[in-house]
Structures are given as C-alpha cells and as structure tokens.
Design an enzyme around this catalytic site. Sequence first.
Site, short mmCIF file in Angstrom:
data_model
loop_
_atom_site.label_atom_id
_atom_site.label_comp_id
_atom_site.label_asym_id
_atom_site.label_seq_id
_atom_site.Cartn_x
_atom_site.Cartn_y
_atom_site.Cartn_z
N SER A 221 39.47 27.37 11.44
CA SER A 221 40.39 27.62 12.54
C SER A 221 40.72 26.32 13.25
CB SER A 221 39.78 28.58 13.55
OG SER A 221 38.73 27.95 14.27
N ASP A 222 41.88 26.28 13.90
CA ASP A 222 42.07 25.25 14.90
C ASP A 222 41.07 25.54 16.02
OD1 ASP A 222 43.02 23.11 16.34
OD2 ASP A 222 45.13 23.67 16.16
N TRP A 223 40.79 24.56 16.84
CA TRP A 223 39.70 24.68 17.81
C TRP A 223 40.04 25.71 18.90
CZ3 TRP A 223 38.46 22.28 13.92
CH2 TRP A 223 37.30 21.51 13.77
#
Length: 385
Positions: A221-223
Amino acid sequence: MTDLTLEEKASLTSGSDTWHTTPIGEAVPALTLSDGPHGLRRQAERGDALGLGDSVPATCFPPAVALGSSWDAHLAHRVGAALAREACALGVDVVLGPGVNIKRSPLCGRNFEYFSEDPHLTGVMGAAVVTGIQSLGVGACVKHFAVNNQETDRMRVSADVDEQSLREIYLPAFERIVREAKPYTVMCSYNRINGVHASQNRWLLTEVLREEWGFDGLVMSDWGAVNDRVAALEAGLDLEMPPTGTDEEIVEAVRSGRLPEAVLDLAAGRLLELVRRVEGRASFEGWDLDAHHELAREAARASAVLLKNDGDVLPLRQGQRVAVVGELARTPATRAAAAPTCCPRGWTTRGRRWDGRPSPRGTGWTGSPTPASRARRWPPRPRPT
C-alpha cells in the site's frame, strides 16, 4: 509456510514500523524500504513517514519531471543503477520508485516525481529506471497504481474513468513496466477508482495486474492507504505500510471463516518470495560521491529544454555572467516529502559559484568548468584511532 503460525503469517502482511517489514525470529529478516523516486530518503532506524527526521545524506538526482524531458532511456537506466548502488551501501532492500502516473493537472502535488503526460514515454523511461535499480538485486516499487493524478482529498476521492481511457492513458505505462522490467513490487494508490479504493480493488490488483499482465511480485500500500485489512487482502494487497496494529483483524477473519487461510498464505508467501529475491543484492561500503554528482549534473543538462532562443542567448560564452533570481537561487528546493537529502556538496548559497567556489564579485557564475577533484566515497570510512 507450514512452520508459521496463523499470527505469524498475519504479521507478515503489515510492516513492523514506518520503513521495515516484520521479521520472524531468525527465519524471516526484516526488509528495509526507502523513498527514492530520484534519491534515497534513508532515515535512521524507525524514522517517520512525513520525513520530519533527518535522513542519511544521498545524491539528489533530477526528478522524473526533468528526466522525462531527456528522452534518454539509457540515462534513466544509469540513474537507476546509481540509486541501487547507494541503496546497497545504505542497507536498503526496496527503493520506492519510480512513480509513473500520468500528468493530467498542474495542481497535482506529486507531478515532480512523474515523467510525462505521455503513456509511451512514461513506460519506456520507467522501465529503464526499474531495470537499473534491479540490476544490483535491489527491488524497485512502481507507483502509484493507479490513476493517482491529483492530490486534493486523495484519501477519499474517486477517479471515475471509463475502461477505454484507463487502457489508453492511465494503465499502459504500468503494463509496459510490469511486462518488460518485471519489478519486484508495485504500490497501490490512495484514491478510489470508479468508487472502489485501489487497495480493495480486485479488478485492478488481481485481474489486471496479476492475471492479465503476469505480475509475480508483491503489492504494497501507499503509506496509510488501507481502509479495510481483510477486504484489501482479498483484493490482492499483500503488505500494509506502515502498520496500524490491526493484524488481529486478519487472524479473526480466518478463524471465523470470513477469510480463507489460502488467501493469507498467498500474501505471506509473496513477502517471503521478496525476501528471497533481495537476499542476493550487492553489498558495498559506499559509493563514488563525485561520480554520482557528475551523473546528476549530466542528467540535469540532458533534461533542460530550450523552447525559444531569442537573441542567441544560448550557448553561454566563456566568461559570461548569469544572474539567478529568486528565493530558490538562495535556498534550492532539494527535497519534497518523498525526496532525498542531498550529499553535502555542490549546492551554493548566494554570493558563491554553483560549483562551490567563491564568485569574484559576489553573485554570479563565470561559466568556467569545475576542476576535476579526486574521487570521494560516501559514507566516508572512519578514521583510524
């Protein structure tokens, strides 16, 4: 996999802190991830996602917005290989880049780390960076998948796009890179696509990315992009970053029968495969500081585009003086939230040459070349005591 408990398998699907995956005793080491579309942002242990803490010095290469203007895939490959060399020296297993979203609005806050408005150019340049990074066994992470073309309300906004436009504009760069460069990892975006969060979008992460394009790596995932751990795992997301302390949701979903354990095994297995892939990455004590700075200069020169040359301003003549005006001339913007800290060499404050030597009359540049200096390494070797 059969030796791992349910809780251990669930722990592998989220990080242990901001920049590391979760280790399991001596059997599974933690991997180190680092931002770095155009240079490493390697923070001290643990670190923070916003980049508020200091980073270890690293070369700041021209970002993709510049590199894309060079139309030089070989140059992009060399920059990727230099990033890999520094990653190896700093103990980084996966470089979080390149970013290959398509530029659609000048208001997009991450346009600087994307290559172009053109899917073909973006795909060719992105693939070159990936092959450069992975040439030394370091993993690349292609991002942000997909349609993350603006930043306003990015955690909730839905990019509503018909499939033809997706196939012709927004997905081709990712497809080319996946098929040709075979990146170790892909990062999903924050936004929804046609109403479904990218992290929970099975059509995107499984049907298109894996079944159609043949991607065999790990999807992270993106953060902070995960909204539902169980739904994301079912859709094809393997790793949540950074951790949210919700591994127990996975364990409970498996025990209650809501989530087949085979789905968890797939995700955990992809993390283990990533560990295996980067085990053989090269190891270096440092890198040639001057050579990497010269490569950054070369990339910057190749990326400059002259739109109109009224009055034959260019090329500059030997001894000609140039005024650089504005706050960025005094305080260069060398980083954004996902950008690196520069090595302490080459930037110049007001009244000094860009090559780091005093200007004869205060502000200005004479156009004379920087003398060749002896090769220097980073990090420097400790002095004997």
